[in-house]
Write an enzyme that holds these catalytic residues in place. Structure first.
Site, mmCIF file in Angstrom:
data_model
loop_
_atom_site.group_PDB
_atom_site.id
_atom_site.type_symbol
_atom_site.label_atom_id
_atom_site.label_comp_id
_atom_site.label_asym_id
_atom_site.label_seq_id
_atom_site.Cartn_x
_atom_site.Cartn_y
_atom_site.Cartn_z
ATOM 1 N NE ARG A 69 -3.243 2.615 2.507
ATOM 2 C CZ ARG A 69 -3.399 3.391 3.567
ATOM 3 N NH1 ARG A 69 -3.115 2.933 4.775
ATOM 4 N NH2 ARG A 69 -3.853 4.612 3.437
ATOM 5 C CG HIS A 112 -0.983 8.961 3.604
ATOM 6 N ND1 HIS A 112 -1.194 7.618 3.867
ATOM 7 C CD2 HIS A 112 -0.521 9.488 4.766
ATOM 8 C CE1 HIS A 112 -0.858 7.348 5.123
ATOM 9 N NE2 HIS A 112 -0.439 8.475 5.701
ATOM 10 C CD GLU A 157 -4.595 7.668 9.822
ATOM 11 O OE1 GLU A 157 -4.068 8.698 10.252
ATOM 12 O OE2 GLU A 157 -4.209 6.527 10.163
ATOM 13 C CG ASN A 290 -5.552 3.491 8.628
ATOM 14 O OD1 ASN A 290 -5.780 2.550 7.872
ATOM 15 N ND2 ASN A 290 -5.047 4.643 8.215
ATOM 16 C CE1 TYR A 292 -0.109 2.638 13.430
ATOM 17 C CE2 TYR A 292 -2.123 3.689 12.659
ATOM 18 C CZ TYR A 292 -0.862 3.186 12.409
ATOM 19 O OH TYR A 292 -0.349 3.230 11.136
ATOM 20 C CD GLU A 351 -1.892 3.996 8.108
ATOM 21 O OE1 GLU A 351 -1.585 4.369 9.270
ATOM 22 O OE2 GLU A 351 -2.053 4.770 7.152
HETATM 23 O O1 IFM Z 1 2.544 7.517 10.220
HETATM 24 C C1 IFM Z 1 1.173 7.589 10.368
HETATM 25 C C2 IFM Z 1 0.481 7.458 9.024
HETATM 26 O O2 IFM Z 1 0.904 8.430 8.126
HETATM 27 C C3 IFM Z 1 -1.014 7.581 9.177
HETATM 28 N N1 IFM Z 1 -1.501 6.704 10.197
HETATM 29 C C4 IFM Z 1 -0.829 6.677 11.465
HETATM 30 C C5 IFM Z 1 0.665 6.489 11.254
HETATM 31 C C6 IFM Z 1 1.381 6.453 12.615
HETATM 32 O O3 IFM Z 1 1.169 7.635 13.314
#
Ligand code: IFM
Length: 445
Positions: A69, A112, A157, A290, A292, A351
């Site tokens: 990606r 992005h 995002e 995405n 985290y 992500e």
């Molecule tokens: O690095 C970023 C990415 O550009 C977008 N999503 C979160 C990642 C980590 O912060």
């Protein structure tokens, strides 16, 4: 995981390419932000992927991924007059051809975060004319690459772009108006919906999605004030984007809350025109997610991400170096939630990954055990969601290599390939070999 499950890695143009002045590239808002802002580092050179992409793709082939990606920099492929920049297109031709030759399927993100500065000068994402400009760009890219690129992600995002860029001013373009941020969010979603139709018109066998960031949340305590704060946070951070994309429109409670707080002048905002919600909810081939971390929300913190809540609902198994709680159970739970509430026909984790700063030891080995643990726990959460019936069809690890973590510079390292930012030497970390094995095991299980 089924046979067609896609294992990949992800990056973005500004974070890895460098080549700021190559082949007629126009300035983006991140070029400007790094010039005028107080940032530790810029993306002028980044990982110099612009010149080292063949070595990087060879490493990707060694990693054994199905798909890569990447994002296209709008500023490389479209000039200020809205015409194609052939030299910029040729750069991505070379990358796409090399990926295909290596047996790696390209997944292309159109946006992005690197808006052309010329468009920001006309008002940026809060100005509705950006939707037309994005459509011109989507048409140029999909016509040019469509014979070779079938997997498309429109926008990455949109919460970050709107809220960090236009409300908090901590990301490019550094503006600070909540009202503008809401207009920016709407125009990104609208641009997404328009681009879905444009890409499909040019690439009839395209698979198109959007990559939405999420922050699953729960009240920090059962106290009604914390519960109300958590509901607001969820609306502001998650539902404001997931609901309209899924065809549910903007959440009514948030329209009222934003009006009550003075961020909207009315619950029928002036930027919301007839037909917009239909465009925004264009049918998707997959919903990109995405993930985290998750948060526990306290009263008084319903627009920030207080990470210091000691006993949240998802007790973290640790913290990454971004200060983010490690909460894989929240990923599992959120995937089940997305499936239940929105019923997308396919979800792709576009992500997931972690920042840990491990570097090479004296033998050159990068023993990033904490990243392996993180990945093991989160791919496990994806497996559990699939076992629960959630149609997850792909997983893209963020990131292929250490890169420019926006305003944090190069200090935060998300890659499974270590990059020495002085010499630009690449070194696969232990997590690279862990992922290589995990992909191999998944294929034979
Ligand atoms: O690095 C970023 C990415 O550009 C977008 N999503 C979160 C990642 C980590 O912060």
């Amino acid at each position: 995981m089924h046979d067609d499950f896609t294992w990949g890695v992800a990056t973005s143009a500004y974070q890895i390419e460098g080549g700021r002045f190559e082949d007629g590239k126009a300035p983006s808002i991140w070029d400007t932000f790094s010039d005028i802002g107080d940032l530790p580092e810029s993306g002028d050179v980044a990982c110099d992927h612009y010149h080292r992409y063949l070595d990087d793709i060879a490493l990707m082939a060694d990693l054994g991924i199905d798909a890569y990606r990447m994002s296209i920099a709008w500023t490389r492929v479209v000039d200020a007059a809205g015409n194609p920049n052939l030299a910029g297109l040729a750069f991505y031709d070379r990358i796409i051809d090399a990926l295909l030759a290596a047996g790696i399927v390209p997944w292309v993100t159109l946006y992005h975060w690197d808006l052309p500065q010329s468009i920001e000068d006309e008002g940026g994402w809060p100005n509705r004319s950006v939707v037309e400009a994005f459509d011109v760009y989507a048409a140029i890219a999909s016509k040019h690459f469509g014979a070779r690129v079938k997997n498309w992600i429109t926008i990455n995002e949109p919460w970050v772009v709107s809220m960090l860029g236009y409300k908090d001013g901590v990301f490019a373009p550094g503006r600070t108006s909540f009202a503008d941020a809401l207009a920016a969010a709407h125009h990104q979603l609208l641009a997404h919906g328009r681009a879905v139709g444009t890409i499909r018109a040019n690439v009839p066998d395209a698979r198109v999605g959007i990559a939405l960031d999420c922050r699953p949340c729960r009240p920090a305590t059962p106290n009604p004030d914390d519960e109300a704060a958590s509901r607001y946070f969820d609306g502001y951070r998650n539902r404001w984007f997931f609901d309209p994309v899924a065809g549910l429109g903007y959440p009514a409670d948030m329209l009222s809350a934003f009006e009550a707080r003075g961020h909207l002048t009315s619950t029928t905002p002036e930027w919301l025109k007839s037909g917009d919600l239909e465009t925004i909810s264009a049918r998707l081939d997959f919903l990109g997610v995405n993930y985290y971390t998750s948060v526990a929300v306290r009263h008084g913190h319903d627009e920030d991400e207080a990470t210091d809540v000691p006993s949240g609902p998802y007790p973290p198994s640790g913290y990454t170096e971004m200060g983010w709680q490690i909460t894989p159970d929240a990923l599992h739970e959120y995937l089940v939630h997305l499936h239940k509430v929105y019923q997308p026909n396919s979800i792709v984790i576009t992500e997931n990954g972690a920042s840990f700063g491990d570097g090479p030891d004296l033998t050159g080995r990068v023993a990033d055990i904490r990243r392996q643990d993180y990945l093991e726990q989160h791919t496990g959460a994806v497996r559990r969601a699939i076992a629960d019936g959630v149609p997850v069809d792909g997983y893209f690890l963020w990131s292929f290599m250490d890169n420019l973590e926006w305003t944090s510079g190069y200090a935060q390292r998300f890659g499974v390939v270590h990059v020495d930012h002085d010499t630009l030497v690449r070194t696969p970390k232990d997590s690279f070999y862990w992922y290589q094995e995990a992909i191999g095991r998944a294929r034979t299980s």
